[in-house]
Write a protein that holds these residues in place. Structure first.
Motif, PDB file in Angstrom:
ATOM      1  N   SER A   1       0.846  -1.186   0.000  1.00  0.00           N
ATOM      2  CA  SER A   1       0.000   0.000   0.000  1.00  0.00           C
ATOM      3  C   SER A   1       0.880   1.233   0.000  1.00  0.00           C
ATOM      4  N   ALA A   2       0.420   2.228  -0.706  1.00  0.00           N
ATOM      5  CA  ALA A   2       1.218   3.433  -0.839  1.00  0.00           C
ATOM      6  C   ALA A   2       1.130   4.257   0.439  1.00  0.00           C
ATOM      7  N   ASN A   3       2.216   4.939   0.759  1.00  0.00           N
ATOM      8  CA  ASN A   3       2.151   5.923   1.826  1.00  0.00           C
ATOM      9  C   ASN A   3       1.322   7.095   1.308  1.00  0.00           C
ATOM     10  N   PRO A   4       0.659   7.782   2.217  1.00  0.00           N
ATOM     11  CA  PRO A   4      -0.106   8.952   1.773  1.00  0.00           C
ATOM     12  C   PRO A   4       0.835  10.121   1.487  1.00  0.00           C
ATOM     13  N   GLY A   5       0.251  11.199   1.037  1.00  0.00           N
ATOM     14  CA  GLY A   5       1.034  12.424   0.857  1.00  0.00           C
ATOM     15  C   GLY A   5       1.489  12.607  -0.568  1.00  0.00           C
ATOM     16  N   SER A   6       2.275  13.675  -0.757  1.00  0.00           N
ATOM     17  CA  SER A   6       2.794  13.977  -2.089  1.00  0.00           C
ATOM     18  C   SER A   6       4.028  13.129  -2.355  1.00  0.00           C
ATOM     19  N   LEU A   7       4.468  13.136  -3.603  1.00  0.00           N
ATOM     20  CA  LEU A   7       5.684  12.410  -3.960  1.00  0.00           C
ATOM     21  C   LEU A   7       6.854  12.871  -3.092  1.00  0.00           C
ATOM     22  N   LYS A   8       6.972  14.186  -2.936  1.00  0.00           N
ATOM     23  CA  LYS A   8       8.065  14.739  -2.133  1.00  0.00           C
ATOM     24  C   LYS A   8       7.998  14.230  -0.692  1.00  0.00           C
ATOM     25  N   GLU A   9       6.780  14.246  -0.140  1.00  0.00           N
ATOM     26  CA  GLU A   9       6.626  13.782   1.252  1.00  0.00           C
ATOM     27  C   GLU A   9       6.970  12.303   1.383  1.00  0.00           C
ATOM     28  N   ARG A  10       6.532  11.515   0.406  1.00  0.00           N
ATOM     29  CA  ARG A  10       6.821  10.074   0.484  1.00  0.00           C
ATOM     30  C   ARG A  10       8.316   9.809   0.335  1.00  0.00           C
ATOM     31  N   TYR A  11       8.928  10.516  -0.628  1.00  0.00           N
ATOM     32  CA  TYR A  11      10.365  10.318  -0.860  1.00  0.00           C
ATOM     33  C   TYR A  11      11.154  10.714   0.389  1.00  0.00           C
ATOM     34  N   GLU A  12      10.827  11.867   0.941  1.00  0.00           N
ATOM     35  CA  GLU A  12      11.567  12.330   2.121  1.00  0.00           C
ATOM     36  C   GLU A  12      11.298  11.453   3.341  1.00  0.00           C
ATOM     37  N   ALA A  13      10.062  10.951   3.448  1.00  0.00           N
ATOM     38  CA  ALA A  13       9.747  10.058   4.578  1.00  0.00           C
ATOM     39  C   ALA A  13      10.583   8.783   4.487  1.00  0.00           C
ATOM     40  N   VAL A  14      10.738   8.248   3.280  1.00  0.00           N
ATOM     41  CA  VAL A  14      11.551   7.030   3.120  1.00  0.00           C
ATOM     42  C   VAL A  14      13.009   7.326   3.471  1.00  0.00           C
ATOM     43  N   LEU A  15      13.536   8.451   2.978  1.00  0.00           N
ATOM     44  CA  LEU A  15      14.934   8.783   3.303  1.00  0.00           C
ATOM     45  C   LEU A  15      15.116   8.929   4.814  1.00  0.00           C
TER      46      LEU A  15
ATOM     47  N   LEU B   1      13.745  16.201  -7.036  1.00  0.00           N
ATOM     48  CA  LEU B   1      13.787  16.051  -5.573  1.00  0.00           C
ATOM     49  C   LEU B   1      15.135  15.519  -5.102  1.00  0.00           C
ATOM     50  N   GLY B   2      16.027  15.218  -6.042  1.00  0.00           N
ATOM     51  CA  GLY B   2      17.372  14.782  -5.652  1.00  0.00           C
ATOM     52  C   GLY B   2      17.688  13.317  -5.897  1.00  0.00           C
ATOM     53  N   ALA B   3      16.724  12.535  -6.368  1.00  0.00           N
ATOM     54  CA  ALA B   3      16.995  11.108  -6.599  1.00  0.00           C
ATOM     55  C   ALA B   3      17.890  10.946  -7.827  1.00  0.00           C
ATOM     56  N   ARG B   4      18.822  10.024  -7.745  1.00  0.00           N
ATOM     57  CA  ARG B   4      19.741   9.793  -8.874  1.00  0.00           C
ATOM     58  C   ARG B   4      19.825   8.330  -9.272  1.00  0.00           C
ATOM     59  N   ASN B   5      19.183   7.446  -8.510  1.00  0.00           N
ATOM     60  CA  ASN B   5      19.243   6.016  -8.808  1.00  0.00           C
ATOM     61  C   ASN B   5      17.836   5.467  -8.989  1.00  0.00           C
ATOM     62  N   PHE B   6      17.625   4.832 -10.131  1.00  0.00           N
ATOM     63  CA  PHE B   6      16.299   4.330 -10.482  1.00  0.00           C
ATOM     64  C   PHE B   6      16.391   2.872 -10.897  1.00  0.00           C
ATOM     65  N   GLY B   7      15.326   2.121 -10.592  1.00  0.00           N
ATOM     66  CA  GLY B   7      15.302   0.703 -10.916  1.00  0.00           C
ATOM     67  C   GLY B   7      14.148   0.370 -11.838  1.00  0.00           C
TER      68      GLY B   7
ATOM     69  N   ALA C   1       6.425   2.625  -1.916  1.00  0.00           N
ATOM     70  CA  ALA C   1       6.486   3.496  -0.730  1.00  0.00           C
ATOM     71  C   ALA C   1       6.854   4.917  -1.138  1.00  0.00           C
ATOM     72  N   ILE C   2       7.544   5.053  -2.275  1.00  0.00           N
ATOM     73  CA  ILE C   2       7.912   6.378  -2.771  1.00  0.00           C
ATOM     74  C   ILE C   2       6.986   6.824  -3.905  1.00  0.00           C
ATOM     75  N   THR C   3       6.763   5.928  -4.846  1.00  0.00           N
ATOM     76  CA  THR C   3       6.069   6.326  -6.091  1.00  0.00           C
ATOM     77  C   THR C   3       4.568   6.369  -5.942  1.00  0.00           C
ATOM     78  N   GLY C   4       4.053   5.702  -4.901  1.00  0.00           N
ATOM     79  CA  GLY C   4       2.612   5.477  -4.834  1.00  0.00           C
ATOM     80  C   GLY C   4       2.296   4.196  -5.607  1.00  0.00           C
ATOM     81  N   ASN C   5       1.038   3.823  -5.609  1.00  0.00           N
ATOM     82  CA  ASN C   5       0.673   2.591  -6.294  1.00  0.00           C
ATOM     83  C   ASN C   5       0.988   2.678  -7.765  1.00  0.00           C
ATOM     84  N   ARG C   6       1.387   1.530  -8.324  1.00  0.00           N
ATOM     85  CA  ARG C   6       1.794   1.534  -9.728  1.00  0.00           C
ATOM     86  C   ARG C   6       0.628   1.851 -10.642  1.00  0.00           C
ATOM     87  N   ALA C   7       0.918   2.720 -11.603  1.00  0.00           N
ATOM     88  CA  ALA C   7      -0.143   3.321 -12.414  1.00  0.00           C
ATOM     89  C   ALA C   7      -0.681   2.381 -13.479  1.00  0.00           C
ATOM     90  N   TYR C   8       0.133   1.446 -13.935  1.00  0.00           N
ATOM     91  CA  TYR C   8      -0.343   0.543 -14.987  1.00  0.00           C
ATOM     92  C   TYR C   8       0.408  -0.764 -14.946  1.00  0.00           C
TER      93      TYR C   8
END
Ligand SMILES: *Cc1c(COP(=O)(O)O)cnc(C)c1O
Length: 236
Positions: free
Chosen positions: A4-18, A55-61, A229-236
């Motif tokens: 399940s996705a964390n609530p909030g904006s992308l920025k909030e989720r990304y920063e919460a994970v960090l 937002l500062g992310a540099r590594n993507f999977g 946890a960062i991106t929210g639920n997958r869109a497709y």
């Protein structure tokens, strides 16, 4: 466990994970900057990657070449930031050539035939340069699942080191869903120790996803692969 996705904006989720990564690291005496967060952007458009770059992310999977190749190209044409793509999914040998065009690391080296395909492609490059890679462990009892059985790790690692095509970073694993993740993180940590006895440089551990990254940190995870946890639920 449902994802399940964390609530909030992308920025909030990304920063919460960090923040969670930092706290978990400090709680077990590790340096937060020894842990890399890889944002798994699969099933999300290139724009999400661009927003995360801001937002500062540099590594993507990514886990599928069909999706990742055009996304990486789109991101490269829209952003001048230098970022790293990590290939984290099961990789078919006939996709290796494409993946090597954009990926800086392959986390899912899981069988001799894939290793041969990687070595063959790299040998054909004009200026052959090894690709960073992790050996994926199969932590289930199902031999059909991707990954090397922990008991065969050293034999496969010797084969891999022989090819000189891969700069071996360490081991990768996906914790099983039907038991406490700590059981599998312990198996991964032990496998990592035995691998380091063979190759001290292969000291990194790719483990921990949205549901279990906090638990992976005390077991030495250095490369967290975090999607929803960062991106929210997958869109497709
Ligand atoms: C999708 C995926 C992830 C991220 O999963 P989340 O549960 O969304 O964090 C990590 N590793 C691999 C191999 C994946 O395919």
């Amino acid at each position: 466990m449902p994802t399940s996705a964390n609530p909030g904006s992308l920025k909030e989720r990304y920063e919460a994970v960090l923040d969670q990564v930092s706290s978990a690291a400090l709680a077990c005496g590790r340096q937060p900057d020894s842990i890399q967060v890889i944002v798994v952007s699969k099933n999300h458009p290139a724009q999400l990657v661009l927003d995360l770059i801001d937002l500062g992310a540099r590594n993507f999977g990514e886990n599928r070449d069909q999706e990742a190749a055009p996304k990486a190209a789109e991101v490269a044409s829209a952003s001048s930031e230098s970022i790293n793509w990590h290939f984290v999914g099961q990789l078919q040998s006939n996709k290796v050539k494409s993946v090597l065009h954009y990926a800086s690391a392959i986390h899912s080296i899981d069988r001799p035939s894939l290793l041969s395909a990687i070595a063959k492609e790299i040998a054909q490059q004009e200026a052959p340069r090894p690709i960073d890679g992790f050996i994926q462990l199969n932590l289930t009892d199902d031999p059909n699942r991707g990954g090397i059985e922990p008991k065969n790790l050293i034999e496969f690692a010797e084969q891999l080191l022989e090819t000189k095509a891969v700069n071996l970073l360490g081991v990768m694993g996906v914790a099983a869903l039907d038991r406490a993740p700590e059981v599998d993180f312990e198996t991964i940590a032990r496998a990592s120790e035995s691998l380091q006895a063979l190759d001290p440089a292969a000291k990194f551990i790719s483990a921990g996803m949205s549901q279990d990254f906090v638990q992976a940190i005390p077991f030495g995870a250095t490369h967290l692969r975090i999607g929803t946890a960062i991106t929210g639920n997958r869109a497709y």
